[in-house]
Structure formats: C-alpha cells, structure tokens
Design a protein around this motif. Structure first.
Motif, PDB file in Angstrom:
ATOM      1  N   GLY A 106       0.920  -1.455  -0.124  1.00 33.20           N
ATOM      2  CA  GLY A 106       0.011   0.272   0.205  1.00 33.20           C
ATOM      3  C   GLY A 106       0.884   0.984   0.453  1.00 33.20           C
ATOM      4  O   GLY A 106       0.255   2.309  -0.676  1.00 33.20           O
ATOM      5  N   TRP A 107       2.200   0.569   1.208  1.00 29.70           N
ATOM      6  CA  TRP A 107       2.898   2.242   1.099  1.00 29.70           C
ATOM      7  C   TRP A 107       3.428   2.752  -0.610  1.00 29.70           C
ATOM      8  O   TRP A 107       3.820   4.252  -0.637  1.00 29.70           O
ATOM      9  N   LEU A 108       3.997   1.449  -1.484  1.00 34.03           N
ATOM     10  CA  LEU A 108       4.942   1.641  -2.431  1.00 34.03           C
ATOM     11  C   LEU A 108       3.867   2.090  -3.445  1.00 34.03           C
ATOM     12  O   LEU A 108       4.053   3.348  -4.501  1.00 34.03           O
ATOM     13  N   LYS A 109       2.189   1.566  -3.786  1.00 36.37           N
ATOM     14  CA  LYS A 109       0.934   2.326  -4.543  1.00 36.37           C
ATOM     15  C   LYS A 109       0.884   3.705  -4.021  1.00 36.37           C
ATOM     16  O   LYS A 109       1.174   4.255  -4.397  1.00 36.37           O
ATOM     17  N   PHE A 110       0.980   4.341  -2.666  1.00 31.44           N
ATOM     18  CA  PHE A 110       0.779   5.459  -2.644  1.00 31.44           C
ATOM     19  C   PHE A 110       1.660   6.611  -2.717  1.00 31.44           C
ATOM     20  O   PHE A 110       2.047   7.525  -2.768  1.00 31.44           O
ATOM     21  N   PRO A 115       0.357  14.301  -8.764  1.00 31.64           N
ATOM     22  CA  PRO A 115      -0.584  15.159  -8.324  1.00 31.64           C
ATOM     23  C   PRO A 115      -1.127  15.441 -10.018  1.00 31.64           C
ATOM     24  O   PRO A 115       0.155  15.190 -10.688  1.00 31.64           O
ATOM     25  N   PRO A 116      -2.087  15.624 -10.075  1.00 24.41           N
ATOM     26  CA  PRO A 116      -2.753  15.698 -11.994  1.00 24.41           C
ATOM     27  C   PRO A 116      -2.172  17.057 -12.518  1.00 24.41           C
ATOM     28  O   PRO A 116      -2.275  17.649 -12.477  1.00 24.41           O
ATOM     29  N   GLU A 117      -0.583  16.482 -13.326  1.00 24.24           N
ATOM     30  CA  GLU A 117      -0.140  16.981 -13.901  1.00 24.24           C
ATOM     31  C   GLU A 117      -0.228  18.244 -14.619  1.00 24.24           C
ATOM     32  O   GLU A 117      -0.043  19.332 -15.014  1.00 24.24           O
ATOM     33  N   LYS A 118      -0.661  17.350 -15.623  1.00 30.02           N
ATOM     34  CA  LYS A 118      -1.967  17.785 -17.328  1.00 30.02           C
ATOM     35  C   LYS A 118      -2.731  18.837 -16.716  1.00 30.02           C
ATOM     36  O   LYS A 118      -3.098  20.022 -17.442  1.00 30.02           O
ATOM     37  N   SER A 119      -3.353  18.331 -15.495  1.00 29.21           N
ATOM     38  CA  SER A 119      -4.927  18.816 -15.418  1.00 29.21           C
ATOM     39  C   SER A 119      -4.354  20.653 -14.816  1.00 29.21           C
ATOM     40  O   SER A 119      -4.577  21.665 -15.277  1.00 29.21           O
TER      41      SER A 119
END
Length: 177
Positions: A106-110, A115-119
């Motif tokens: 879970g920690w590796l996935k998080f 952040p949504p860089e394109k947005s």
C-alpha cells in the motif's frame, strides 16, 4: 358544433394544428423516454444495492470467521507437537508478517501517486490567458442613434432631459422605464 378539422384523425388540419400535434407527440415521447430511463436506473440501483449488501454481509461473516480460523491454525500446530503458546505465537507472527507485507504494498502504491500535472498545467495556462485578456470595448452610441433605431418619438430631441453629471444614454434609459 365543433370544427371537424380539430379532430386528430382529420385529413384537413391546418399547419398550425399539425405543428401543435407534432409538438404534443414529441413532448409525450420525451416524457415516456424519461420515464423509461428512470425505471431502468431504478432497477439497476436496486440490483446494485442488493449486490453491495451481499458483499458487505459476506465481508462481515469472513471477519467473524478469522478468530475461529486462527484458533484452528494454532491448535493444528499444537497437535504437531509444539506447545500451545508457541502455536498461537506462530499464528500471530504470520498475521503480523501478512499485515506488514500488505502495508508495504500500500505504501509503495501511494508513493507512486502524483498530482494531476496535465490538469494543473492546463489550469495555469488558462489563468495566464484570462489575465491577459481584456474586455472588448463597446462603441459609444449616442442617445439620438438609439432613439432613431428604436423608432421612438423622442428622436426629435423632445422629452430627453439631460441630468447633471449623466450622459444622454442614461437619461434615455430612465425616461423609457
């Protein structure tokens, strides 16, 4: 007596009656389509709720079986010749290792969540464009031109009073209200 052209089955209906009839039929069709969509959504929501409740009940039952399975595992290890305390300690250690492994995954996935860089870039670009944008200047229209265009009897200059500090367009707007 009523006009025979007003009946729905009449072949001698006017264009207005045909348009009114078509409008009424389209309205009825739209209402029927909306009712059908609501019924379908209601049925799908009902199925979804029943499925969700079934999954929740299954999860609760599985949660309640975990202590029993843990005791069974510990007593099974005890029957192999190990002491009872060591058997329970082995089962508890297995649960701790499993929890640590799942926590690490879970920690590796998080950690990979960004952040949504394109947005963000698009929002910054839009903000920059909007900051540079200026409203289009509207040409000043004389009160006489407005009155001439509207065909008002005030176009000759009678009835438009100029107020101190106000322009003619504002006084025309006030006099027409």
């Amino acid at each position: 007596m009523s006009d025979p052209g007003n009946y729905v089955g009449s072949a001698d209906r006017s264009i207005g009656q045909l348009v009114a009839s078509a409008t009424a039929e389209m309205s009825a069709l739209v209402h029927d389509e909306i009712a059908l969509a609501k019924a379908e959504v209601r049925q799908d929501v009902k199925r979804g709720v029943i499925g969700s409740v079934a999954f929740i009940v299954a999860g609760v039952l599985l949660l309640f079986t975990m202590p029993m399975l843990s005791f069974a595992a510990a007593y099974g290890i005890h029957n192999l010749g190990l002491g009872l305390a060591w058997s329970f300690l082995i089962v508890a250690g297995a649960f701790v290792l499993l929890a640590a492994l799942l926590g690490l995954i879970g920690w590796l996935k998080f950690k990979k969540v960004k952040p949504p860089e394109k947005s963000i870039a698009s929002a910054k670009q839009t903000a920059a464009v909007l900051q540079k944008a200026k409203p289009h200047p509207r040409p000043a229209i004389e009160a006489d031109a407005i009155l001439k265009r509207s065909g008002s009897s005030l176009a000759a200059g009678t009835g438009v009073e100029s107020l101190p500090g106000k322009d003619k367009a504002a006084s025309v707007a006030r006099s027409s209200t």
